[in-house]
Design a protein around this motif. Structure first.
Motif, PDB file in Angstrom:
ATOM      1  N   SER A  82      26.614  -9.779   7.021  1.00 17.15           N
ATOM      2  CA  SER A  82      26.494 -10.236   5.632  1.00 17.15           C
ATOM      3  C   SER A  82      26.823  -9.119   4.642  1.00 17.15           C
ATOM      4  O   SER A  82      27.188  -9.388   3.495  1.00 17.15           O
ATOM      5  CB  SER A  82      25.074 -10.758   5.373  1.00 17.15           C
ATOM      6  OG  SER A  82      24.121  -9.705   5.422  1.00 17.15           O
ATOM      7  N   LEU A  85      30.980  -9.200   4.929  1.00 20.00           N
ATOM      8  CA  LEU A  85      31.745 -10.452   4.784  1.00 20.00           C
ATOM      9  C   LEU A  85      32.325 -10.655   3.387  1.00 20.00           C
ATOM     10  O   LEU A  85      33.451 -11.164   3.265  1.00 20.00           O
ATOM     11  CB  LEU A  85      30.872 -11.653   5.180  1.00 20.00           C
ATOM     12  CG  LEU A  85      30.673 -11.842   6.693  1.00 20.00           C
ATOM     13  CD1 LEU A  85      29.679 -12.961   6.968  1.00 20.00           C
ATOM     14  CD2 LEU A  85      31.998 -12.125   7.391  1.00 20.00           C
ATOM     15  N   PRO A  86      31.623 -10.291   2.300  1.00 17.13           N
ATOM     16  CA  PRO A  86      32.259 -10.443   0.987  1.00 17.13           C
ATOM     17  C   PRO A  86      33.572  -9.682   0.883  1.00 17.13           C
ATOM     18  O   PRO A  86      34.576 -10.210   0.374  1.00 17.13           O
ATOM     19  CB  PRO A  86      31.198  -9.886   0.026  1.00 17.13           C
ATOM     20  CG  PRO A  86      29.905 -10.112   0.726  1.00 17.13           C
ATOM     21  CD  PRO A  86      30.203  -9.884   2.169  1.00 17.13           C
ATOM     22  N   PHE A  89      36.275 -11.496   3.224  1.00 14.18           N
ATOM     23  CA  PHE A  89      36.868 -12.703   2.632  1.00 14.18           C
ATOM     24  C   PHE A  89      37.722 -12.347   1.409  1.00 14.18           C
ATOM     25  O   PHE A  89      38.740 -12.998   1.155  1.00 14.18           O
ATOM     26  CB  PHE A  89      35.772 -13.700   2.259  1.00 14.18           C
ATOM     27  CG  PHE A  89      35.287 -14.521   3.413  1.00 14.18           C
ATOM     28  CD1 PHE A  89      36.038 -15.569   3.906  1.00 14.18           C
ATOM     29  CD2 PHE A  89      34.075 -14.236   4.029  1.00 14.18           C
ATOM     30  CE1 PHE A  89      35.606 -16.338   4.979  1.00 14.18           C
ATOM     31  CE2 PHE A  89      33.625 -14.994   5.108  1.00 14.18           C
ATOM     32  CZ  PHE A  89      34.393 -16.041   5.584  1.00 14.18           C
ATOM     33  N   LEU A 109      32.990 -21.703   7.428  1.00 14.52           N
ATOM     34  CA  LEU A 109      32.010 -21.696   6.341  1.00 14.52           C
ATOM     35  C   LEU A 109      31.218 -23.007   6.322  1.00 14.52           C
ATOM     36  O   LEU A 109      30.013 -23.004   6.044  1.00 14.52           O
ATOM     37  CB  LEU A 109      32.727 -21.477   5.005  1.00 14.52           C
ATOM     38  CG  LEU A 109      33.340 -20.085   4.805  1.00 14.52           C
ATOM     39  CD1 LEU A 109      34.079 -20.007   3.475  1.00 14.52           C
ATOM     40  CD2 LEU A 109      32.273 -19.001   4.868  1.00 14.52           C
ATOM     41  N   TYR A 126      31.627 -16.427  -0.518  1.00 14.26           N
ATOM     42  CA  TYR A 126      32.681 -16.154   0.459  1.00 14.26           C
ATOM     43  C   TYR A 126      33.886 -17.064   0.202  1.00 14.26           C
ATOM     44  O   TYR A 126      35.044 -16.618   0.232  1.00 14.26           O
ATOM     45  CB  TYR A 126      32.181 -16.403   1.892  1.00 14.26           C
ATOM     46  CG  TYR A 126      30.998 -15.563   2.305  1.00 14.26           C
ATOM     47  CD1 TYR A 126      30.700 -14.365   1.659  1.00 14.26           C
ATOM     48  CD2 TYR A 126      30.156 -15.967   3.352  1.00 14.26           C
ATOM     49  CE1 TYR A 126      29.601 -13.606   2.044  1.00 14.26           C
ATOM     50  CE2 TYR A 126      29.071 -15.211   3.736  1.00 14.26           C
ATOM     51  CZ  TYR A 126      28.786 -14.036   3.077  1.00 14.26           C
ATOM     52  OH  TYR A 126      27.713 -13.291   3.464  1.00 14.26           O
ATOM     53  N   ARG A 127      33.593 -18.338  -0.054  1.00 12.91           N
ATOM     54  CA  ARG A 127      34.664 -19.301  -0.281  1.00 12.91           C
ATOM     55  C   ARG A 127      35.466 -18.936  -1.534  1.00 12.91           C
ATOM     56  O   ARG A 127      36.700 -19.033  -1.552  1.00 12.91           O
ATOM     57  CB  ARG A 127      34.072 -20.704  -0.422  1.00 12.91           C
ATOM     58  CG  ARG A 127      35.041 -21.844  -0.136  1.00 12.91           C
ATOM     59  CD  ARG A 127      34.394 -23.191  -0.405  1.00 12.91           C
ATOM     60  NE  ARG A 127      33.182 -23.402   0.348  1.00 12.91           N
ATOM     61  CZ  ARG A 127      33.132 -23.879   1.581  1.00 12.91           C
ATOM     62  NH1 ARG A 127      34.250 -24.206   2.186  1.00 12.91           N
ATOM     63  NH2 ARG A 127      31.984 -24.055   2.214  1.00 12.91           N
ATOM     64  N   ARG A 129      35.800 -15.936  -2.912  1.00 13.88           N
ATOM     65  CA  ARG A 129      36.588 -14.718  -2.666  1.00 13.88           C
ATOM     66  C   ARG A 129      37.827 -15.035  -1.840  1.00 13.88           C
ATOM     67  O   ARG A 129      38.895 -14.449  -2.056  1.00 13.88           O
ATOM     68  CB  ARG A 129      35.726 -13.675  -1.950  1.00 13.88           C
ATOM     69  CG  ARG A 129      34.618 -13.073  -2.805  1.00 13.88           C
ATOM     70  CD  ARG A 129      33.710 -12.170  -1.980  1.00 13.88           C
ATOM     71  NE  ARG A 129      32.609 -11.650  -2.759  1.00 13.88           N
ATOM     72  CZ  ARG A 129      32.644 -10.506  -3.449  1.00 13.88           C
ATOM     73  NH1 ARG A 129      33.747  -9.774  -3.443  1.00 13.88           N
ATOM     74  NH2 ARG A 129      31.597 -10.101  -4.130  1.00 13.88           N
TER      75      ARG A 129
END
Length: 371
Positions: A82, A85-86, A89, A109, A126-127, A129
């Motif tokens: 976590s 991941l930012p 993505f 996701l 995430y989506r 980015r």
């Protein structure tokens, strides 16, 4: 299971391919060495940024497998991933434009959100980015459960239409996933449900083996035993019904027999036999269809259970090896102590000094003795 080194990890990541066996094998190795989770995740992130676009998806499938299958052992990987991941993505959103890649990541996701792997706000981030949206777009995305994107807050990637194209691809994959989920959403046991996840058909093209996505956590032994027991009483093992079907008269399936009917009463008798046979076959076919679904779920349960047992076996073998080494050290120490004791003097062979030792000679006595 081989020892962990960063060079070994780099080698395994370079050899990673989209097959189920490759992803699952490396995932088990990483979970086994979870005490090195910080180095592993940092190395995974660095290598993902350097691999070609198609292999980025394989790296994400690997992360997905590790995150979901390590939950029973501890939260280390979930928390560590976590943190990166930012950026991951965001990197994919900036460097990749493949509809296939973005759609597949959208499916991951969706799975994370459905199974509560990460917080919905984090998944919405995430989506956003991945599709290079601004913070305002992210907020609107979260409010819409990730299904819609606020207009006017997108940045074009390579061209003005690529973002919309990627979003449509992701929505299409999400709808397919939801349809499959609704069809297969039946309780697998009293503890939890198994959601069947299939790779997109596009990922099996060109002769490539479809990548692997875990169906869920390994089942408890009691749950697996219950599923195996239910299969014993399945439709395919119902000898009585199969015998009834085998004994059905041939005239009920032969159209030519209709021309041989001589009166209305015989026609009614034949119609009744046909209706009874249709009901029997419809019921049996429904039972066979249900059995196929149960066997598919059981196969997934067995696969996940086997994967967990292989990991536990590897851990047990490692502990056995460690204890064998400790035993060898103890045996060596025991031999050294025995050898040392055998070299010490035997006190029983010394003269008896019960009455006391003789007095030592004086200096004068010694002087006279020398002369």
């Amino acid at each position: 299971m081989s020892a962990f080194t960063e060079s070994a990890l780099l080698k395994k990541l370079s050899e990673l391919n989209p097959s189920q066996q490759s992803i699952q094998t490396l995932s088990l190795w990483l979970i086994h060495h979870r005490k090195h989770h910080t180095v592993i995740v940092q190395t995974w992130q660095r290598e993902l940024q350097n691999v070609p676009e198609p292999k980025k998806l394989t790296f994400m499938y690997l992360a997905n497998d590790v995150i979901q299958n390590s939950k029973k052992k501890g939260p280390e990987y979930g928390k560590e991933f976590s943190n990166v991941l930012p950026k991951v993505f965001g990197h994919i959103g900036e460097t990749c434009s493949s509809d296939k890649l973005l759609g597949s990541l959208g499916r991951i996701l969706n799975i994370w959100q459905e199974r509560g792997v990460y917080d919905p706000k984090a998944i919405a981030d995430y989506r956003a980015r991945m599709h290079r949206e601004t913070n305002a777009g992210t907020t609107a995305n979260a409010a819409g459960n990730g299904s819609e994107t606020a207009a006017g807050h997108k940045h074009n990637h390579n061209s003005s239409g690529s973002g919309n194209k990627a979003e449509r691809s992701e929505k299409r994959e999400k709808r397919k996933h939801e349809e499959r989920h609704m069809k297969s959403k039946r309780p697998r046991g009293s503890h939890h449900q198994s959601v069947s996840v299939e790779p997109p058909a596009a990922e099996a093209e060109n002769g490539h083996t479809p990548p692997y996505l875990p169906l869920g956590e390994p089942p408890e032994p009691e749950e697996l035993i219950k599923a195996l027991t239910s299969i014993e009483n399945s439709a395919s093992s119902d000898a009585l019904v199969r015998e009834r079907i085998a004994k059905l008269p041939p005239e009920i399936s032969e159209i030519s027999c209709i021309t041989k009917l001589e009166d209305k009463d015989k026609a009614k008798v034949l119609a009744k036999q046909v209706n009874e046979a249709v009901d029997l076959l419809n019921e049996y076919n429904a039972r066979l269809s249900a059995e196929m679904e149960e066997r598919t779920k059981l196969a997934a349960m067995l696969r996940d259970f086997q994967a967990e047992q292989k990991e536990l076996l590897a851990q047990a073998e490692q502990r056995l090896d460690e204890h064998k080494k400790k035993l060898a050290k103890m045996l060596g120490l025991q031999k050294e102590i025995h050898d040392h004791l055998s070299n010490l003097p035997d006190l029983t062979q010394l003269p008896d000094v019960t009455g006391g030792l003789a007095p030592l000679p004086s200096a004068g006595d010694l002087f006279n003795t020398l002369h």
